[in-house]
Write a protein that holds these residues in place. Structure first.
Motif, short mmCIF file in Angstrom:
data_model
loop_
_atom_site.label_atom_id
_atom_site.label_comp_id
_atom_site.label_asym_id
_atom_site.label_seq_id
_atom_site.Cartn_x
_atom_site.Cartn_y
_atom_site.Cartn_z
N THR A 40 -2.25 11.13 4.26
CA THR A 40 -3.21 10.40 3.42
C THR A 40 -4.50 10.08 4.16
O THR A 40 -5.53 9.87 3.53
CB THR A 40 -2.60 9.08 2.88
N ASN B 245 2.05 14.13 3.41
CA ASN B 245 2.09 12.90 4.22
C ASN B 245 0.88 12.80 5.16
O ASN B 245 1.01 12.41 6.31
CB ASN B 245 3.37 12.82 5.06
N PHE C 15 1.42 4.41 1.44
CA PHE C 15 1.27 5.49 2.42
C PHE C 15 2.61 5.68 3.11
O PHE C 15 3.34 4.72 3.35
CB PHE C 15 0.16 5.19 3.43
N GLY D 208 -3.06 14.70 0.54
CA GLY D 208 -2.59 13.46 1.15
C GLY D 208 -1.15 13.12 0.79
O GLY D 208 -0.32 12.87 1.67
N LYS D 209 -0.84 13.11 -0.51
CA LYS D 209 0.48 12.68 -0.96
C LYS D 209 1.52 13.79 -0.73
O LYS D 209 2.68 13.52 -0.45
CB LYS D 209 0.43 12.29 -2.44
N GLN E 231 0.82 -1.21 0.00
CA GLN E 231 0.00 0.00 0.00
C GLN E 231 0.86 1.25 0.00
O GLN E 231 1.91 1.29 0.64
CB GLN E 231 -0.89 0.01 1.23
N TYR F 289 5.11 7.41 -5.58
CA TYR F 289 5.56 6.52 -4.51
C TYR F 289 6.07 5.19 -5.05
O TYR F 289 6.55 4.38 -4.27
CB TYR F 289 4.36 6.17 -3.62
#
Ligand SMILES: *Cc1c(COP(=O)(O)O)cnc(C)c1O
Length: 396
Positions: free
Chosen positions: A242, A240, A38, A236-237, A36, A321
């Motif tokens: 999310t 940091n 994050f 979110g991205k 995932q 990411y």
């Protein structure tokens, strides 16, 4: 006992995703979760403090439908500062529950049953489900991996447009490939959109996570495109955060109104105290955005070198990411799902099989995605673990 099938036929086949299975595997085996996407570090303290202050000072009730004015202004300022684009904060900026709701609002607000949507596969997993909910039809254009990265065939793209086509759904910088669409590629899409009077909805949540040598061009900055493009992004991205789910859409009033019409019946509004905090983030000095990308570029480098040393074939990520690899040198049958199921036991790392991102899973069967958005020591440890794969595969 309920005898009928509760799930709408529109969502048949969207039941469970591999993400849940892989995350559960990570927990059960204690593996490093590069599945995932994050980050495992917190965002800038100014942003976190602003959210705490907002909660303490009573910003805890429904914000206005289009979002708090302070955030809409910060979004418009951000678009002007980074891209020289102008948006009216009243009619051309909409705050949403993450980019995910902006996408859902746009698709539900714009598409009728039988309309067609051009998408590029692989794609973010919510795209196909949202298009299916509208009753529209997705027309996937393949991004094929090659020595120079992922690319699409312009003729295939042009041939996919017909009289029912209403919209092109674009994502750049792109998840899961790490591709940044070039100005030339965007021009091909823009020419087609103008020629066939199409709307472009563009998901740019990785706009600030772009590495040396690549350059993000927002579709709306191309000549003639501002009037037909809805640009979507999210905090979110970039910060940091999310889990905060503060996103937005900017574009001409008619497109924003279409998205808002559907959005108001999804969440109506969300995240009141997080909205002023993301406004603070959008106003941080350039230095913040540069450091963020540079930090991720370093872990991208470590991860890609490690994937290569493990015998996999990474496609160099220009942004985001994620890095994708061809697993066939290590697993000659090219079964990405089985590769990912076995990986935690074999070496204590979790990844995601790319086939979940394709309309035609066969196209992504041999590809696997690894995330680099973790602390340097975590990526270093993952790379050490992946080294046991080296020398396995065809010869062994
Ligand atoms: C993470 C991601 C999103 C979701 O953004 P949220 O703001 O968390 O809803 C949308 N699109 C892509 C391509 C993503 O990777």
């Amino acid at each position: 006992m309920l005898a009928r099938e509760p799930l709408t036929s529109k969502l048949a086949g969207f039941g469970t995703t591999i993400f849940a299975e892989m995350s559960a595997l990570a927990v059960r085996t204690g593996a490093i979760n590069l599945g995932q996407g994050f980050p495992d570090t917190d965002g800038p303290p100014e942003v976190l403090d602003a959210a705490v202050d907002a909660i303490r000072s009573g910003v805890n009730q429904y914000p206005p439908g289009p979002g708090l004015p302070v955030l809409r202004e910060a979004i418009a300022d951000h678009q002007r500062r980074f891209y020289d684009m102008d948006f009216d904060t009243e009619s051309e900026v909409l705050v949403t529950a993450g980019a995910t709701e902006a996408l859902a609002g746009a698709l539900l607000g714009m598409l009728d049953v039988g309309d067609e949507v051009i998408v590029f596969e692989p794609m973010y997993d919510s795209y196909q489900a949202c298009i299916a909910l509208t009753g529209a039809v997705a027309r996937p254009i393949l991004l094929s991996p090659g020595p120079d990265g992922y690319a699409f065939d312009a003729d295939q793209l042009r041939a996919a447009v017909n009289d029912r086509t209403k919209l092109v759904l674009l994502n750049t910088p792109h998840n899961p490939t790490g591709k940044v669409f070039t100005a030339d590629e965007l021009q091909v899409i823009a020419d087609l959109a103008i020629d066939r009077d199409l709307i472009v909805v563009t998901d740019e949540v990785y706009e600030h996570l772009v590495f040396s040598g690549a350059f993000h061009v927002p579709m709306a900055t191309l000549p003639g495109m501002a009037e037909r493009t809805l640009t979507i992004s999210s905090g979110g991205k970039t910060f940091n955060t999310t889990g905060w789910k503060i996103g937005w859409a900017c574009g001409p009033a008619s497109l924003v109104a279409a998205a808002r019409t559907a959005k108001q019946f999804l969440t109506y509004v969300n995240g009141a105290p997080f909205q002023p905090a993301i406004a603070v983030g959008l106003g941080l000095p350039d230095e913040y955005f540069h450091r963020l990308a540079a930090g991720l570029e370093a872990t991208r480098d470590t991860l890609e070198a490690g994937l290569e040393a493990a015998g996999l074939v990474p496609f160099r990520a220009e942004a985001t990411y994620f890095t994708t690899v061809d697993i066939r040198p290590v697993r000659p049958d090219g079964d990405g799902v089985e590769f990912c199921r076995e990986l935690p036991e074999r070496c204590g790392v979790v990844a995601v099989p790319n086939q979940v991102f394709y309309a035609n899973p066969e196209h992504g069967r041999h590809l696997v995605r690894f995330a680099c958005c973790k602390r340097p020591e975590v990526i270093a440890e993952a790379v050490e673990r992946l080294a046991v794969l080296a020398g396995s595969g065809a010869a062994s």
